[in-house]
Design a protein around this motif. Sequence first.
Motif: not given
Length: 302
Positions: A28-29, A31-33, A25, A35-36
């Motif tokens: 994933a967070k 990678r999402k951060t 988790n 990307k944003q």
Amino acid sequence: MEEIQRLSPNKITIEQLDKLRIDMNQRAKRRKTIKQISLLFLNVTVALIILFPLFYAMSLAIMPSGEVFSTEFNLIAKNPTLENFKQALTKIPLARFVLNSFLVALSITFGQMISCSFAAFTFSFQEFKGKKVIFMLVMATMMVPGEATIISNYLTVSSFGWLNSYKVLIIPYLTSAMGIFLFRQFYMTFPMSLYEAAKLDGCSNIRFIVRILLPLTKSAIGAMAVYTFINAWNMYMWPLLVTGNNQMRTVQIGISMLDSVDSQSITMMIAGVVMIILPSITIFIVGQKQLVRGMFSGAVKG
């Protein structure tokens, strides 16, 4: 998952599974951060590139002429001044030009709201012979460039004696095929039973448009209003052709008069340009959501 596969099934405990789940988790967070943040950085970079001419124009507007014509590249004004704006307002009747443009743009916007909504209602809810053919002819006018009809239009309004008046600036633009198409596509999303029920209740066509259709088409009205006002505010060729005195000129014509005042008028001209683009930019910023929503609201039916 690789870590789970490497572990023997007999050795996997609940604590290890929870730890692996937490690690996954967190990854994933992250990678999402990342990307944003990358998208935000890209958007900011593109926005700065696009807005750089506007920012530089505003800097020039408050910059003394001596700084512009120096050997150094001055991106930001070292000695900001409002003298350029004062000169722009005194050298030409800029306030009169702005008033003329506001009157013309608001009149054209209001006129197109009425004419286009009424025409779209006819093409959406009324049945008559040749309706499809007439609608196709109306849409075909969108493919005719304005330059192809500008001479014939000028000869027509000249024969009417409308030159140098508000009538010649407003009346030829009181309707548009674009507006009719936009309102019609939006009206087509309403069922015919809505109109039939209103007629059974004794509702007239005009009352049906004003009391029922228009309140339900706020997004289309907002999009059409923003689009029409900006186009009317930025008109150049037609006002240049049909107006010949300062009392009837619009801002797009009058601002060009600042270019020939003297050889050091670049900062004064930029100050005038900044003043006349602020209303259109403000209206676009305020109505951009309505513009996007209205343009796409009638694209999907169901």
